[in-house]
Design a protein around this motif. Structure first.
Motif, PDB file in Angstrom:
ATOM      1  N   ARG A 137       1.527  14.225  43.858  1.00 56.32           N
ATOM      2  CA  ARG A 137       2.137  12.908  44.023  1.00 56.32           C
ATOM      3  C   ARG A 137       1.409  12.085  45.070  1.00 56.32           C
ATOM      4  N   GLY A 138       0.886  12.749  46.078  1.00 55.17           N
ATOM      5  CA  GLY A 138       0.060  12.037  47.049  1.00 55.17           C
ATOM      6  C   GLY A 138      -1.156  11.409  46.377  1.00 55.17           C
ATOM      7  N   LEU A 139      -1.752  12.142  45.459  1.00 59.17           N
ATOM      8  CA  LEU A 139      -2.908  11.609  44.741  1.00 59.17           C
ATOM      9  C   LEU A 139      -2.524  10.448  43.849  1.00 59.17           C
ATOM     10  N   VAL A 140      -1.378  10.560  43.198  1.00 56.08           N
ATOM     11  CA  VAL A 140      -0.932   9.452  42.353  1.00 56.08           C
ATOM     12  C   VAL A 140      -0.760   8.193  43.202  1.00 56.08           C
ATOM     13  N   ARG A 141      -0.153   8.372  44.358  1.00 57.03           N
ATOM     14  CA  ARG A 141      -0.012   7.236  45.270  1.00 57.03           C
ATOM     15  C   ARG A 141      -1.368   6.665  45.640  1.00 57.03           C
ATOM     16  N   ALA A 142      -2.313   7.548  45.912  1.00 61.11           N
ATOM     17  CA  ALA A 142      -3.651   7.106  46.304  1.00 61.11           C
ATOM     18  C   ALA A 142      -4.308   6.286  45.196  1.00 61.11           C
ATOM     19  N   ILE A 143      -4.178   6.752  43.970  1.00 63.89           N
ATOM     20  CA  ILE A 143      -4.778   6.032  42.853  1.00 63.89           C
ATOM     21  C   ILE A 143      -4.150   4.655  42.707  1.00 63.89           C
ATOM     22  N   LYS A 144      -2.838   4.609  42.831  1.00 60.22           N
ATOM     23  CA  LYS A 144      -2.161   3.323  42.721  1.00 60.22           C
ATOM     24  C   LYS A 144      -2.593   2.396  43.848  1.00 60.22           C
ATOM     25  N   ASN A 145      -2.673   2.935  45.041  1.00 58.74           N
ATOM     26  CA  ASN A 145      -3.129   2.150  46.188  1.00 58.74           C
ATOM     27  C   ASN A 145      -4.498   1.546  45.906  1.00 58.74           C
ATOM     28  N   GLN A 238      12.851  11.506  60.073  1.00 59.40           N
ATOM     29  CA  GLN A 238      12.069  12.448  60.844  1.00 59.40           C
ATOM     30  C   GLN A 238      12.855  12.967  62.050  1.00 59.40           C
ATOM     31  N   LEU A 239      13.619  12.066  62.623  1.00 61.30           N
ATOM     32  CA  LEU A 239      14.307  12.394  63.850  1.00 61.30           C
ATOM     33  C   LEU A 239      15.430  13.395  63.665  1.00 61.30           C
ATOM     34  N   ASP A 240      16.161  13.265  62.580  1.00 63.48           N
ATOM     35  CA  ASP A 240      17.288  14.174  62.409  1.00 63.48           C
ATOM     36  C   ASP A 240      16.918  15.453  61.659  1.00 63.48           C
ATOM     37  N   GLY A 241      15.633  15.644  61.493  1.00 62.15           N
ATOM     38  CA  GLY A 241      15.192  16.906  60.914  1.00 62.15           C
ATOM     39  C   GLY A 241      15.431  17.053  59.432  1.00 62.15           C
ATOM     40  N   LYS A 242      15.838  15.958  58.786  1.00 66.48           N
ATOM     41  CA  LYS A 242      16.097  16.064  57.354  1.00 66.48           C
ATOM     42  C   LYS A 242      14.989  15.457  56.513  1.00 66.48           C
ATOM     43  N   ALA A 243      13.872  15.240  57.140  1.00 67.46           N
ATOM     44  CA  ALA A 243      12.745  14.642  56.431  1.00 67.46           C
ATOM     45  C   ALA A 243      12.437  15.444  55.168  1.00 67.46           C
ATOM     46  N   SER A 244      12.201  14.748  54.083  1.00 69.32           N
ATOM     47  CA  SER A 244      11.861  15.444  52.847  1.00 69.32           C
ATOM     48  C   SER A 244      10.492  16.093  52.992  1.00 69.32           C
ATOM     49  N   THR A 245      10.254  17.078  52.152  1.00 74.18           N
ATOM     50  CA  THR A 245       8.960  17.757  52.171  1.00 74.18           C
ATOM     51  C   THR A 245       7.838  16.775  51.936  1.00 74.18           C
ATOM     52  N   GLU A 246       8.184  15.692  51.281  1.00 73.08           N
ATOM     53  CA  GLU A 246       7.150  14.788  50.816  1.00 73.08           C
ATOM     54  C   GLU A 246       6.704  13.798  51.883  1.00 73.08           C
ATOM     55  N   ARG A 247       7.519  13.636  52.885  1.00 74.00           N
ATOM     56  CA  ARG A 247       7.248  12.594  53.853  1.00 74.00           C
ATOM     57  C   ARG A 247       5.878  12.692  54.496  1.00 74.00           C
ATOM     58  N   GLN A 248       5.224  11.562  54.609  1.00 75.00           N
ATOM     59  CA  GLN A 248       3.964  11.467  55.328  1.00 75.00           C
ATOM     60  C   GLN A 248       2.920  12.452  54.860  1.00 75.00           C
ATOM     61  N   ARG A 249       2.969  12.744  53.636  1.00 73.26           N
ATOM     62  CA  ARG A 249       2.014  13.712  53.136  1.00 73.26           C
ATOM     63  C   ARG A 249       0.921  12.992  52.367  1.00 73.26           C
ATOM     64  N   GLY A 250      -0.264  13.449  52.511  1.00 70.19           N
ATOM     65  CA  GLY A 250      -1.369  12.851  51.771  1.00 70.19           C
ATOM     66  C   GLY A 250      -1.486  13.521  50.437  1.00 70.19           C
ATOM     67  N   GLY A 253      -3.040  17.883  51.189  1.00 71.54           N
ATOM     68  CA  GLY A 253      -2.460  18.911  52.023  1.00 71.54           C
ATOM     69  C   GLY A 253      -1.502  18.267  52.982  1.00 71.54           C
ATOM     70  N   THR A 254      -0.893  19.075  53.810  1.00 70.28           N
ATOM     71  CA  THR A 254       0.066  18.554  54.756  1.00 70.28           C
ATOM     72  C   THR A 254      -0.591  17.665  55.792  1.00 70.28           C
ATOM     73  N   GLU A 255       0.134  16.665  56.215  1.00 68.29           N
ATOM     74  CA  GLU A 255      -0.302  15.827  57.335  1.00 68.29           C
ATOM     75  C   GLU A 255      -1.644  15.157  57.111  1.00 68.29           C
ATOM     76  N   THR A 256      -2.017  15.034  55.893  1.00 65.93           N
ATOM     77  CA  THR A 256      -3.261  14.333  55.577  1.00 65.93           C
ATOM     78  C   THR A 256      -3.183  12.914  56.098  1.00 65.93           C
ATOM     79  N   ASP A 257      -4.274  12.446  56.606  1.00 67.28           N
ATOM     80  CA  ASP A 257      -4.329  11.057  56.993  1.00 67.28           C
ATOM     81  C   ASP A 257      -4.572  10.220  55.745  1.00 67.28           C
ATOM     82  N   ALA A 258      -3.951   9.064  55.726  1.00 70.35           N
ATOM     83  CA  ALA A 258      -4.048   8.147  54.586  1.00 70.35           C
ATOM     84  C   ALA A 258      -5.224   8.434  53.663  1.00 70.35           C
ATOM     85  N   ILE A 259      -4.964   8.397  52.408  1.00 71.09           N
ATOM     86  CA  ILE A 259      -6.002   8.680  51.429  1.00 71.09           C
ATOM     87  C   ILE A 259      -6.737   7.401  51.070  1.00 71.09           C
ATOM     88  N   TYR A 260      -8.032   7.487  50.925  1.00 72.63           N
ATOM     89  CA  TYR A 260      -8.905   6.352  50.619  1.00 72.63           C
ATOM     90  C   TYR A 260      -9.113   5.512  51.843  1.00 72.63           C
TER      91      TYR A 260
END
Lengths: 260, 260
Positions: A137-145, A238-250, A253-260
């Motif tokens: 899904r991170g890649l799909v976002r990147a392509i759309k971007n 992020q603060l209440d610890g309920k962040a989805s697995t997907e948040r801020q993901r490239g 991999g995890t914690e990827t910096d913005a793609i492209y």
DNA sequence: CGTTTAGTTGAGCATGCTCAACGGTCGTGG
DNA sequence: CCACGACCGTTGAGCATGCTCAACTAAACG
């Protein structure tokens, strides 16, 4: 054990490991080792077989690919990130090259260890599926971007994302050299300069790697960030610890910096 | 059972189902149903929750996404393909819209059924991971195709791929209208025309949806297909049944038609 | 037969790239 | 301490790829 406990700890709580049993984790990381590479080291080449799953623990790694003398940057990874998971799961060749951008600490775990853990434990296998789905899904976002936005819009959205990550301050520090940022955003350094210049009208001013925002509303009006492209929406969670697995993901991999 | 046995049979041997036990399969498809949609039906909207995993059994489906009045085609799926697997695994919102391009038969299986089967069986979960990894890699190929090649090169490579799929004949039939093909290759219909014209020099001649190749070697010299971008390499392995899971796969599901 | 739709062709324009020149900064060595 | 070189970033000019808009053709369908 051939790796420092501190390294183990750092990946223990990351993505697909953070909810698995100790025994599964032990299987998955058996044979892992930690290595430090100088700047500019090629860790992986496009088209070559992949034997290890990599974790960036310190420094940064660029993922790129080339064809006919052209080259393109696909992502830049910073701690703590995994890469090349898909190739490891499929036991196939890499589709991108990986190079350190600076002196970096990298943890490598044997692909077979990971696959064994997956075969033995459905929970873990499910977690890896989730990770792969998130990467996809991170890649799909990147392509759309890339396909739906021009270079100025990509920069504007990058800046909005960065402010969200950097405490929503009226000023941020660019985490990369501008040439690297340009590659990340899919443009030349020259055009990045021009894109910054265009954003003057939206109250953006740059000096060195400090970027200030005068009219955040105007910038956002131009950027028009969208939940189905950008990934900084659930920031508050992020603060209440309920962040989805997907948040801020490239996309890689995890914690990827913005793609492209 | 609310679906025809013939439909079940068709997905039983596809991708991640083909090596799982009957009991796992039964769990995974419980609650599935078959539906026929007319042309132009929107099955899924960008940003909406996803409750089902979809299989295209007949017809064709376009995956697309939009932003700020722009739209882009991400893939076109033909039988037998799955789509939206990643969103189902993560129980999250769709990142692309899906629309039928013609009257189509679609099998929908409840996301929860799939996830339950995954949680209960490590083998199956592993197979889904492999599928997701393959989809991910398809997307990486698509991005490289798009960023490293200009429109004529993309068309040339598309044609080379199609000949490989169509018996390596000196003549192929385009499987889509040219406007659809243009969207698939990431260009306007006008530019597709011009790209075909440019390939005259390489012995390509078009009439209707029949494309003939006079100088296949010249075309390939221009196309320069690469194993790390294009996916028609292990074609020969198709015959002996050892084709890798990855072969001829697009970025979004099995049997996807060329991405971009 | 008109009418519609897909496809082609041409002209003009926009976005982004290349190439070249120039300024500023930093580190090194005289 | 200053001079020099290396490198990053910026700016400008010209060019290439691809898009938009419009006209026109051809085939399909009533």
């Amino acid at each position: 054990m051939s790796i420092k406990q501190s390294s183990i700890d750092r990946i223990r709580h990351v993505s697909f490991f953070n909810k698995c049993d100790d025994s599964v984790f032990k299987t998955a990381v058996s044979g892992a080792f930690l290595q430090t590479f100088p700047e500019g080291t090629t860790l992986l080449i496009d088209g070559e077989p992949v034997d290890f799953l990599y974790f960036v623990l310190e420094g940064s790694v660029e993922l790129s690919a080339g064809w006919k003398s052209k080259d393109t940057t696909l992502a830049i990874l910073r701690p703590v990130s995994t890469f090349i998971l898909a190739a490891v799961v499929m036991e196939s060749d890499a589709l991108m090259s990986a190079t350190t951008l600076e002196r970096s600490e990298v943890l490598m775990i044997p692909g077979e260890s990971l696959r064994r853990a997956m075969r033995e434990n459905a929970q873990f296998s499910f977690a890896v599926s989730e990770e792969l789905a998130a990467c996809y899904r991170g890649l799909v976002r990147a392509i759309k971007n890339h396909k739906l936005r021009d270079s100025t819009e990509r920069l504007a959205n990058y800046l909005v994302t960065q402010t969200a990550r950097q405490d929503n301050a009226a000023q941020i520090t660019l985490p990369h050299e501008k040439r690297v940022l340009a590659a990340l955003l899919g443009m030349t350094p020259e055009n990045l300069s021009r894109a910054f210049a265009k954003l003057n009208k939206q109250g953006v001013s740059v000096s060195g790697n400090i970027v200030k925002f005068d009219k955040m509303d105007a910038l956002k009006r131009l950027a028009r960030p969208a939940p189905t492209i950008d990934n900084h929406y659930k920031q508050s969670e992020q603060l209440d610890g309920k962040a989805s697995t997907e948040r801020q993901r490239g996309g890689h991999g995890t914690e990827t910096d913005a793609i492209y």
